[in-house]
Design an enzyme around this catalytic site. Sequence first.
Site, PDB file in Angstrom:
ATOM      1  CD  GLU A  68      -1.505  -2.341   1.963  1.00  0.00           C
ATOM      2  OE1 GLU A  68      -2.351  -3.068   2.487  1.00  0.00           O
ATOM      3  OE2 GLU A  68      -0.272  -2.578   2.012  1.00  0.00           O
ATOM      4  CD  GLU A 311      12.344 -29.783  -5.931  1.00  0.00           C
ATOM      5  OE1 GLU A 311      13.148 -30.492  -6.578  1.00  0.00           O
ATOM      6  OE2 GLU A 311      12.135 -28.598  -6.205  1.00  0.00           O
ATOM      7  N   GLY A 313      13.045 -37.895  -1.415  1.00  0.00           N
ATOM      8  CA  GLY A 313      12.570 -38.875  -2.370  1.00  0.00           C
ATOM      9  C   GLY A 313      11.311 -39.551  -1.878  1.00  0.00           C
ATOM     10  NE  ARG A 315      13.372 -43.959   5.482  1.00  0.00           N
ATOM     11  CZ  ARG A 315      14.433 -44.491   6.059  1.00  0.00           C
ATOM     12  NH1 ARG A 315      15.500 -44.796   5.319  1.00  0.00           N
ATOM     13  NH2 ARG A 315      14.452 -44.724   7.359  1.00  0.00           N
TER      14      ARG A 315
END
Length: 375
Positions: A68, A311, A313, A315
């Site tokens: 603003e 991202e 793996g 597991r």
Amino acid sequence: MAGPRPSPAGQEALDRRFMAAALRLSRKNAGRTSTNPSVGTIIVRDDGAGPMIVGTGVTAVGGRPHAETEALTEAGELARGATAYVTLEPCAHHGRTPPCANALVNAGIARVVGAASDPDPRVSGQGYAILRSAGIEVVERVLADEALEQMAGYMIRSLRKRPEIILKLALSSDGKIGVEGEGQVAITGDIARREVYLMRAEADGILIGIGTALEDDPALTVRLPGLENRSPARIVLDRQIRLPDTSKLVSGVDRVPLYLAACLEADPQRRATLERAGVHFIGTETYGGEVALPELLEDLAALGMASVLVEGGARVAKAFLDEDLVDRIVLFGGPDAIGEEGIASPIDADHIPAGFRKLREMRFGEDSYAEWVRP
């Protein structure tokens, strides 16, 4: 605004049009505004020749100044009698600078159109109340759902005291995410990878497990021309500090922060070596021999992170799903199969957990994209 008022239907269409523009503007600094959300503000006036944008602002890098303030500075005296479109309720609390709600009043804004309400108890409803008490017309919840989706990280961090968790996986046509012992396997094409870089650029952190770090030796950075400085912090679940100091993650700590979530019993010499290289450590609690994820997410929120991209793996992805900590699921799909030797994905488009709704589907060249969110 000084011009004639359009019909109610026409005004509603104008409000949606300019709010959509403010939402697009707000993405400019996503992931770069620290504990504040990236907010967009557009100031519009009509002196009889049609509506005209006279000021724009987006939350500055680091979180200040607010959108603003930026828009009002650009508009100057043209703000008097104009309409302000704000993607988040203007702040109402005093910090080192006056509240944005008061700044809008003092600038002579005649009408404020807002999208999302702010869950911060110092603001919630009070920003709009300041405007109304000053005689300003206030219209709430214009494109509110779109604003809430865009600022989900801020909302979740404010309400749940943890970052928004975005689980991203790339699946082959037979539902595999890689091959054991083969390092990084290209599943999607260049266009889809560029979209992943854009997702990284808007996140506060990227998280992987030590298995992926050892197997793939990724850099986890944004590699798009002009956006290289938008790489978010990298986080590795590494209880026993197994990450080599020769890894790409460590070699890039002078450019992009790296955090290792490690337990106190880990090798102190390994910790000292990596600390000298510039690696940051987050002391973690363990549960069942694994990192206690809810406690870790509290720590990440305390570091100012509002959105974390998980991202890899398989597991780690399964652990977040099992703990019911995922807020958004993004699945890329490649056209080719990997075969029986591939690592099965813990999730696919036909097995999305209950409570998620599909938000969008897209194509990137030969690759598919689907996204689900928790309401």
